[in-house]
Design a protein around this motif. Structure first.
Motif, PDB file in Angstrom:
ATOM      1  N   LEU A 151      30.695  26.756   6.338  1.00  0.00           N
ATOM      2  CA  LEU A 151      32.018  26.735   5.516  1.00  0.00           C
ATOM      3  C   LEU A 151      31.956  27.823   4.334  1.00  0.00           C
ATOM      4  CD1 LEU A 151      31.555  22.705   5.316  1.00  0.00           C
ATOM      5  CD2 LEU A 151      33.536  24.054   6.611  1.00  0.00           C
ATOM      6  N   GLU A 152      31.018  27.946   3.784  1.00  0.00           N
ATOM      7  CA  GLU A 152      30.897  28.956   2.702  1.00  0.00           C
ATOM      8  C   GLU A 152      31.751  30.330   3.212  1.00  0.00           C
ATOM      9  OE1 GLU A 152      27.123  28.898   1.265  1.00  0.00           O
ATOM     10  OE2 GLU A 152      27.605  27.248  -0.437  1.00  0.00           O
ATOM     11  N   GLN A 153      30.876  30.770   4.487  1.00  0.00           N
ATOM     12  CA  GLN A 153      31.377  32.013   5.103  1.00  0.00           C
ATOM     13  C   GLN A 153      33.048  32.047   5.294  1.00  0.00           C
ATOM     14  OE1 GLN A 153      28.687  32.523   8.163  1.00  0.00           O
ATOM     15  NE2 GLN A 153      27.034  33.463   7.014  1.00  0.00           N
ATOM     16  N   ARG A 154      33.318  30.832   5.970  1.00  0.00           N
ATOM     17  CA  ARG A 154      34.847  30.840   6.321  1.00  0.00           C
ATOM     18  C   ARG A 154      35.721  30.828   5.167  1.00  0.00           C
ATOM     19  NH1 ARG A 154      35.365  25.520   9.306  1.00  0.00           N
ATOM     20  NH2 ARG A 154      33.945  26.621  10.574  1.00  0.00           N
ATOM     21  N   GLU A 155      35.411  30.055   4.107  1.00  0.00           N
ATOM     22  CA  GLU A 155      36.000  30.267   2.949  1.00  0.00           C
ATOM     23  C   GLU A 155      36.183  31.382   2.162  1.00  0.00           C
ATOM     24  OE1 GLU A 155      38.510  28.808  -0.405  1.00  0.00           O
ATOM     25  OE2 GLU A 155      37.859  27.829   1.392  1.00  0.00           O
ATOM     26  N   ALA A 156      34.849  32.215   2.223  1.00  0.00           N
ATOM     27  CA  ALA A 156      34.812  33.527   1.590  1.00  0.00           C
ATOM     28  C   ALA A 156      35.711  34.666   2.505  1.00  0.00           C
ATOM     29  CB  ALA A 156      33.498  34.077   1.505  1.00  0.00           C
ATOM     30  N   HIS A 192      38.431  33.461   4.059  1.00  0.00           N
ATOM     31  CA  HIS A 192      39.872  33.353   3.841  1.00  0.00           C
ATOM     32  C   HIS A 192      40.464  34.021   2.602  1.00  0.00           C
ATOM     33  CE1 HIS A 192      39.755  30.873   7.291  1.00  0.00           C
ATOM     34  NE2 HIS A 192      41.029  30.182   7.040  1.00  0.00           N
ATOM     35  N   GLN A 193      39.334  34.116   1.799  1.00  0.00           N
ATOM     36  CA  GLN A 193      39.491  34.538   0.331  1.00  0.00           C
ATOM     37  C   GLN A 193      39.346  36.006   0.066  1.00  0.00           C
ATOM     38  OE1 GLN A 193      37.462  32.161  -2.650  1.00  0.00           O
ATOM     39  NE2 GLN A 193      38.463  30.281  -2.439  1.00  0.00           N
ATOM     40  N   LYS A 222      36.565  37.661   0.263  1.00  0.00           N
ATOM     41  CA  LYS A 222      35.308  37.930  -0.368  1.00  0.00           C
ATOM     42  C   LYS A 222      34.310  38.235   0.619  1.00  0.00           C
ATOM     43  CE  LYS A 222      36.242  34.992  -4.322  1.00  0.00           C
ATOM     44  NZ  LYS A 222      35.677  33.861  -5.097  1.00  0.00           N
ATOM     45  N   PRO A 230      30.740  37.294   2.410  1.00  0.00           N
ATOM     46  CA  PRO A 230      30.142  36.055   2.448  1.00  0.00           C
ATOM     47  C   PRO A 230      28.735  36.137   1.583  1.00  0.00           C
ATOM     48  CG  PRO A 230      29.987  37.225   4.665  1.00  0.00           C
ATOM     49  CD  PRO A 230      30.658  38.217   3.590  1.00  0.00           C
TER      50      PRO A 230
END
Length: 88
Positions: A75-80, A82-83, A85, A87
């Protein structure tokens, strides 16, 4: 350690006495029993069954934790991503 095991152990200890001390068997067996009870209570022991149950529970908990950590990382990688950033 349960009472039956303490009784058995005290009896075995008394039975292992040399022939010269057999006349004191009853008294010594009672002393063995009292000494075993007093010392075993201090150790805060658990039964093998209880230990095995707790070990199984710990293994399941560790497995769930590993799965949750993996999901959080994804989830953190997916969020990064999308932003925009890199990972973590």
């Amino acid at each position: 350690m349960d009472t039956r095991r303490i009784e058995d152990l005290a009896s075995k200890l008394a039975g292992a006495l040399p022939p010269g001390l057999r006349s004191l068997r009853g008294e010594l067996e009672e002393n063995f029993r009292a000494m075993l009870r007093a010392n075993l209570e201090k150790w805060d022991l658990v039964s093998r069954e209880r230990f095995d149950i707790q070990a199984e529970l710990l293994a399941r908990t560790q497995k769930k934790l590993a799965a949750l950590e993996k999901r959080i990382k994804a989830l953190e990688q997916r969020e990064a991503a999308h932003q925009g950033k890199p990972p973590a």
